[in-house]
Design a protein around this motif. Structure first.
Motif, PDB file in Angstrom:
ATOM      1  N   ILE A 106     -11.101  21.553   2.982  1.00 14.70           N
ATOM      2  CA  ILE A 106     -11.781  22.815   2.712  1.00 14.70           C
ATOM      3  C   ILE A 106     -11.457  23.212   1.281  1.00 14.70           C
ATOM      4  O   ILE A 106     -10.302  23.424   0.923  1.00 14.70           O
ATOM      5  N   GLU A 107     -12.475  23.260   0.464  1.00 11.48           N
ATOM      6  CA  GLU A 107     -12.277  23.672  -0.918  1.00 11.48           C
ATOM      7  C   GLU A 107     -12.396  25.185  -0.995  1.00 11.48           C
ATOM      8  O   GLU A 107     -13.377  25.765  -0.551  1.00 11.48           O
ATOM      9  N   THR A 108     -11.381  25.784  -1.557  1.00 14.53           N
ATOM     10  CA  THR A 108     -11.438  27.217  -1.762  1.00 14.53           C
ATOM     11  C   THR A 108     -11.660  27.472  -3.232  1.00 14.53           C
ATOM     12  O   THR A 108     -11.176  26.739  -4.094  1.00 14.53           O
ATOM     13  N   SER A 109     -12.414  28.489  -3.498  1.00 17.59           N
ATOM     14  CA  SER A 109     -12.644  28.817  -4.900  1.00 17.59           C
ATOM     15  C   SER A 109     -11.406  29.519  -5.450  1.00 17.59           C
ATOM     16  O   SER A 109     -10.693  30.223  -4.732  1.00 17.59           O
ATOM     17  N   PRO A 110     -11.111  29.287  -6.725  1.00 15.69           N
ATOM     18  CA  PRO A 110      -9.916  29.898  -7.303  1.00 15.69           C
ATOM     19  C   PRO A 110     -10.056  31.414  -7.392  1.00 15.69           C
ATOM     20  O   PRO A 110     -11.160  31.957  -7.468  1.00 15.69           O
ATOM     21  N   SER A 111      -8.911  32.071  -7.365  1.00 17.87           N
ATOM     22  CA  SER A 111      -8.920  33.527  -7.465  1.00 17.87           C
ATOM     23  C   SER A 111      -9.337  33.946  -8.869  1.00 17.87           C
ATOM     24  O   SER A 111      -9.332  33.145  -9.801  1.00 17.87           O
ATOM     25  N   LYS A 112      -9.689  35.202  -9.002  1.00 22.62           N
ATOM     26  CA  LYS A 112     -10.104  35.723 -10.305  1.00 22.62           C
ATOM     27  C   LYS A 112      -8.960  35.637 -11.311  1.00 22.62           C
ATOM     28  O   LYS A 112      -9.176  35.348 -12.491  1.00 22.62           O
ATOM     29  N   GLU A 113      -7.727  35.859 -10.846  1.00 20.62           N
ATOM     30  CA  GLU A 113      -6.569  35.767 -11.738  1.00 20.62           C
ATOM     31  C   GLU A 113      -6.401  34.340 -12.261  1.00 20.62           C
ATOM     32  O   GLU A 113      -6.144  34.131 -13.444  1.00 20.62           O
ATOM     33  N   GLU A 114      -6.556  33.344 -11.372  1.00 21.94           N
ATOM     34  CA  GLU A 114      -6.455  31.959 -11.801  1.00 21.94           C
ATOM     35  C   GLU A 114      -7.566  31.600 -12.783  1.00 21.94           C
ATOM     36  O   GLU A 114      -7.333  30.889 -13.754  1.00 21.94           O
ATOM     37  N   CYS A 115      -8.773  32.089 -12.527  1.00 25.44           N
ATOM     38  CA  CYS A 115      -9.889  31.840 -13.443  1.00 25.44           C
ATOM     39  C   CYS A 115      -9.606  32.445 -14.810  1.00 25.44           C
ATOM     40  O   CYS A 115      -9.874  31.822 -15.848  1.00 25.44           O
ATOM     41  N   PHE A 156      -5.388  25.953  -9.729  1.00 23.37           N
ATOM     42  CA  PHE A 156      -6.496  25.836 -10.675  1.00 23.37           C
ATOM     43  C   PHE A 156      -6.046  26.136 -12.096  1.00 23.37           C
ATOM     44  O   PHE A 156      -6.391  25.404 -13.029  1.00 23.37           O
ATOM     45  N   ALA A 157      -5.263  27.191 -12.284  1.00 27.92           N
ATOM     46  CA  ALA A 157      -4.808  27.567 -13.627  1.00 27.92           C
ATOM     47  C   ALA A 157      -3.921  26.478 -14.220  1.00 27.92           C
ATOM     48  O   ALA A 157      -4.027  26.168 -15.411  1.00 27.92           O
ATOM     49  N   ALA A 203     -14.386  30.235 -16.141  1.00 22.31           N
ATOM     50  CA  ALA A 203     -14.592  31.635 -15.763  1.00 22.31           C
ATOM     51  C   ALA A 203     -15.463  31.729 -14.508  1.00 22.31           C
ATOM     52  O   ALA A 203     -15.331  32.671 -13.725  1.00 22.31           O
ATOM     53  N   LYS A 204     -16.312  30.736 -14.313  1.00 18.43           N
ATOM     54  CA  LYS A 204     -17.153  30.674 -13.116  1.00 18.43           C
ATOM     55  C   LYS A 204     -16.447  29.999 -11.944  1.00 18.43           C
ATOM     56  O   LYS A 204     -17.018  29.867 -10.872  1.00 18.43           O
ATOM     57  N   GLY A 205     -15.221  29.504 -12.174  1.00 15.07           N
ATOM     58  CA  GLY A 205     -14.464  28.855 -11.115  1.00 15.07           C
ATOM     59  C   GLY A 205     -14.695  27.367 -11.012  1.00 15.07           C
ATOM     60  O   GLY A 205     -14.282  26.736 -10.050  1.00 15.07           O
ATOM     61  N   LYS A 206     -15.360  26.773 -12.014  1.00 13.98           N
ATOM     62  CA  LYS A 206     -15.631  25.337 -12.016  1.00 13.98           C
ATOM     63  C   LYS A 206     -14.658  24.652 -12.967  1.00 13.98           C
ATOM     64  O   LYS A 206     -14.443  25.102 -14.080  1.00 13.98           O
ATOM     65  N   ALA A 207     -14.101  23.549 -12.531  1.00 13.86           N
ATOM     66  CA  ALA A 207     -13.183  22.784 -13.379  1.00 13.86           C
ATOM     67  C   ALA A 207     -13.956  22.176 -14.541  1.00 13.86           C
ATOM     68  O   ALA A 207     -15.139  21.852 -14.425  1.00 13.86           O
ATOM     69  N   PHE A 208     -13.292  22.044 -15.675  1.00 13.56           N
ATOM     70  CA  PHE A 208     -13.911  21.465 -16.865  1.00 13.56           C
ATOM     71  C   PHE A 208     -13.107  20.256 -17.300  1.00 13.56           C
ATOM     72  O   PHE A 208     -11.885  20.285 -17.329  1.00 13.56           O
TER      73      PHE A 208
END
Length: 114
Positions: free
Chosen positions: A5-14, A45-46, A99-104
């Motif tokens: 289950i992939e969870t999207s990163p929190s706003k703080e992590e983004c 994520f961060a 910022a959108k929660g997608k890895a780069f």
């Protein structure tokens, strides 16, 4: 039934990931290094994005040193601005993506820090 289950990163992590990428424009690898050292134990994520930004900034530093050395054969005068502009553009693209929660994933990056 082992579902991933992939969870999207929190706003703080983004926000921290975005900061890691943007700091590369202003202070090179130092900002990403500090954020990676602080967040590497979390393995979230961060931390992943700070590691990615750190690897890219190390690559940019190596490219800048090479371009500086090539100034003696005059090609460096063209390479220094290209490396600088490329760093700026890729850092902005990375910041927008995370910022959108997608890895780069930066292209042409030497992966020294794992």
């Amino acid at each position: 039934m082992n579902e991933i289950i992939e969870t999207s990163p929190s706003k703080e992590e983004c926000n921290l990931a975005m900061l890691a990428h943007l700091l590369g424009i202003f202070c090179g690898f130092v900002g990403a290094l500090v954020l990676w050292l602080v967040k590497r134990e979390d393995n979230g994520f961060a931390a992943q994005e700070a590691r990615e930004a750190l690897n890219f900034q190390i690559t940019v530093a190596i490219a800048m040193m090479a371009a500086f050395l090539l100034k003696f054969v005059l090609i460096g005068f063209l390479l220094v601005p290209l490396v600088f502009i490329g760093n700026f553009i890729f850092c902005l693209l990375a910041a927008i993506s995370v910022a959108k929660g997608k890895a780069f994933c930066y292209p042409l990056t030497i992966r020294l820090v794992n």
